[in-house]
Design a protein around this motif. Structure first.
Motif, PDB file in Angstrom:
ATOM      1  N   GLU A  29       0.830  -1.213   0.000  1.00  0.00           N
ATOM      2  CA  GLU A  29       0.000   0.000   0.000  1.00  0.00           C
ATOM      3  C   GLU A  29       0.856   1.250   0.000  1.00  0.00           C
ATOM      4  N   LYS A  30       1.931   1.229   0.784  1.00  0.00           N
ATOM      5  CA  LYS A  30       2.825   2.393   0.861  1.00  0.00           C
ATOM      6  C   LYS A  30       3.948   2.308  -0.175  1.00  0.00           C
ATOM      7  N   GLY A  31       4.095   1.154  -0.824  1.00  0.00           N
ATOM      8  CA  GLY A  31       5.145   1.000  -1.844  1.00  0.00           C
ATOM      9  C   GLY A  31       6.534   0.871  -1.253  1.00  0.00           C
ATOM     10  N   PHE A  83       4.741  -0.592  -8.711  1.00  0.00           N
ATOM     11  CA  PHE A  83       4.138  -1.438  -7.678  1.00  0.00           C
ATOM     12  C   PHE A  83       5.236  -2.271  -7.023  1.00  0.00           C
ATOM     13  N   VAL A  84       5.009  -2.639  -5.750  1.00  0.00           N
ATOM     14  CA  VAL A  84       5.906  -3.535  -5.032  1.00  0.00           C
ATOM     15  C   VAL A  84       5.054  -4.554  -4.298  1.00  0.00           C
ATOM     16  N   VAL A  85       5.433  -5.824  -4.377  1.00  0.00           N
ATOM     17  CA  VAL A  85       4.653  -6.862  -3.701  1.00  0.00           C
ATOM     18  C   VAL A  85       5.610  -7.967  -3.234  1.00  0.00           C
ATOM     19  N   ASN A  86       5.269  -8.608  -2.149  1.00  0.00           N
ATOM     20  CA  ASN A  86       6.071  -9.730  -1.644  1.00  0.00           C
ATOM     21  C   ASN A  86       6.151 -10.828  -2.712  1.00  0.00           C
ATOM     22  N   ASP A  87       7.313 -11.455  -2.852  1.00  0.00           N
ATOM     23  CA  ASP A  87       7.490 -12.418  -3.952  1.00  0.00           C
ATOM     24  C   ASP A  87       6.610 -13.662  -3.826  1.00  0.00           C
ATOM     25  N   ALA A  88       6.437 -14.165  -2.611  1.00  0.00           N
ATOM     26  CA  ALA A  88       5.597 -15.362  -2.454  1.00  0.00           C
ATOM     27  C   ALA A  88       4.119 -15.024  -2.665  1.00  0.00           C
ATOM     28  N   SER A  89       3.712 -13.817  -2.270  1.00  0.00           N
ATOM     29  CA  SER A  89       2.338 -13.389  -2.547  1.00  0.00           C
ATOM     30  C   SER A  89       2.123 -13.227  -4.050  1.00  0.00           C
ATOM     31  N   ALA A  90       3.138 -12.683  -4.734  1.00  0.00           N
ATOM     32  CA  ALA A  90       3.051 -12.560  -6.194  1.00  0.00           C
ATOM     33  C   ALA A  90       2.911 -13.938  -6.828  1.00  0.00           C
ATOM     34  N   ALA A  91       3.716 -14.888  -6.358  1.00  0.00           N
ATOM     35  CA  ALA A  91       3.648 -16.246  -6.915  1.00  0.00           C
ATOM     36  C   ALA A  91       2.290 -16.883  -6.639  1.00  0.00           C
ATOM     37  N   ALA A  92       1.725 -16.604  -5.461  1.00  0.00           N
ATOM     38  CA  ALA A  92       0.386 -17.122  -5.127  1.00  0.00           C
ATOM     39  C   ALA A  92      -0.642 -16.599  -6.123  1.00  0.00           C
TER      40      ALA A  92
END
Ligand SMILES: [Zn+2]
Length: 318
Positions: free
Chosen positions: A81-83, A112-121
């Motif tokens: 959310e905060k990047g 955008f920035v997102v956790n890698d495991a969440s992205a993979a999910a």
């Protein structure tokens, strides 16, 4: 944001940076792989990320105005959310790095920035092993263990972006203290590092094994898996131990989330059935009957592209 244009997606790992150009349909148009050189520090890595994207765009005759977004999947605590990259275990010196703002300014497009495991999910849910299902839990088993949650078709990130640390549920408190501060985490018992460490421990006790011919320092989880497949008893016992602990983790996940599917990715998941079959059996024996009957426990389908595909999906959907 013109969503017809490709996303420049980046999987920022501790050792490698993978950049990719990804279409609306999730097709990978181009890839660019480079070392992270994390030890050179934050500013050098930030520069590498940007240069990797620029190089990939140039190689494909594109300008920054011809992509719709830049999106980065990174390990660690990420506040999407905060990047911010709040904290990343693989990237020394990274604390509250405003990665979204840095990339948006450099490329003049949304970032955008997102956790890698969440992205993979997210990627496995939209394009991989969890297609058309509602609730998916992703578990990446590699050096460590990470997780991602898709609930009712939406990524669940938690109030601070810190959700789904599935590798840090307590499985065996007596196993000692983890780097995270908790005791007996799943990651200490079922990750690639755990498999290698347990094999080394047993070899040091003088147990017979085909691994005894190797330099102890060189042994990793892949060596143990290979020896196990070749009939080495010590290695088979080490894999069975990890599979048992993985199964205990999955029982907790099944009881808490009642998911349609648990997708297991990461390098260690390539061990395949010797790891997954005992874990599935434990779920059948110990989890609540209804969710245990529902859940499918499957290997991931997207391999090394899961992070960039998920980062691109995140940019388009969130
Ligand atoms: Zn832990």
């Amino acid at each position: 944001m013109n969503k017809e244009l490709p996303v420049a997606a980046v999987d920022l790992g501790g050792t490698k940076i993978l950049s990719a150009l990804i279409t609306t349909g999730g097709r990978v148009l181009a890839r660019h792989l480079q070392p992270t050189n994390a030890s050179k520090g934050k500013d050098a890595v930030l520069q590498s990320i940007a240069e990797g994207i620029e190089k990939m765009l140039a190689e494909n005759g594109l300008k920054a105005s011809q992509i719709c977004a830049v999106s980065v999947a990174a390990a660690g605590a990420i506040d999407s959310e905060k990047g911010l990259v709040t904290d990343s275990p693989n990237l020394p010196g990274w604390h509250n790095v405003p990665l979204r703002q840095i990339l948006a300014e450099r490329f003049g497009v949304p970032a955008f920035v997102v956790n890698d495991a969440s992205a993979a999910a997210l990627a496995e849910h939209r394009l991989g092993a969890g297609r058309s299902l509602k609730n998916l839990i992703y578990l990446t088993v590699s050096t460590g263990i990470g997780g991602g949650i898709v609930a009712d078709g939406r990524l669940y990130l938690g109030s601070d972006g810190s959700a789904a640390e599935l590798g840090h549920m307590t499985i065996e408190e007596s196993a000692g203290r983890d780097n995270c501060g908790n005791y007996g985490c799943l990651e200490m018992l079922a990750s690639g590092s755990a498999i290698a460490a347990e094999a080394k421990k047993r070899l040091k006790e003088g147990r017979a094994s085909s691994l005894a011919a190797m330099d102890l320092d060189d042994i990793d989880a892949a060596d143990v898996a290979q020896a196990a497949a070749g009939g080495d008893e010590l290695s088979q016992q080490v894999i069975a131990r990890a599979a048992h602990y993985l199964g205990l983790g999955l029982v907790n996940i099944v009881n808490i989330f009642n998911p349609d599917v648990i997708v297991i990715g990461g390098g260690v998941s390539r061990i395949g059935e010797p790891l997954l079959e005992p874990a599935r059996r434990l779920v059948a024996e110990r989890a609540f009957k209804l969710p245990a009957g529902r859940v499918r426990i499957l290997e991931a389908e997207l391999g090394d592209d899961a992070g960039v595909l998920g980062a691109a999906l995140y940019a388009r959907e969130y």
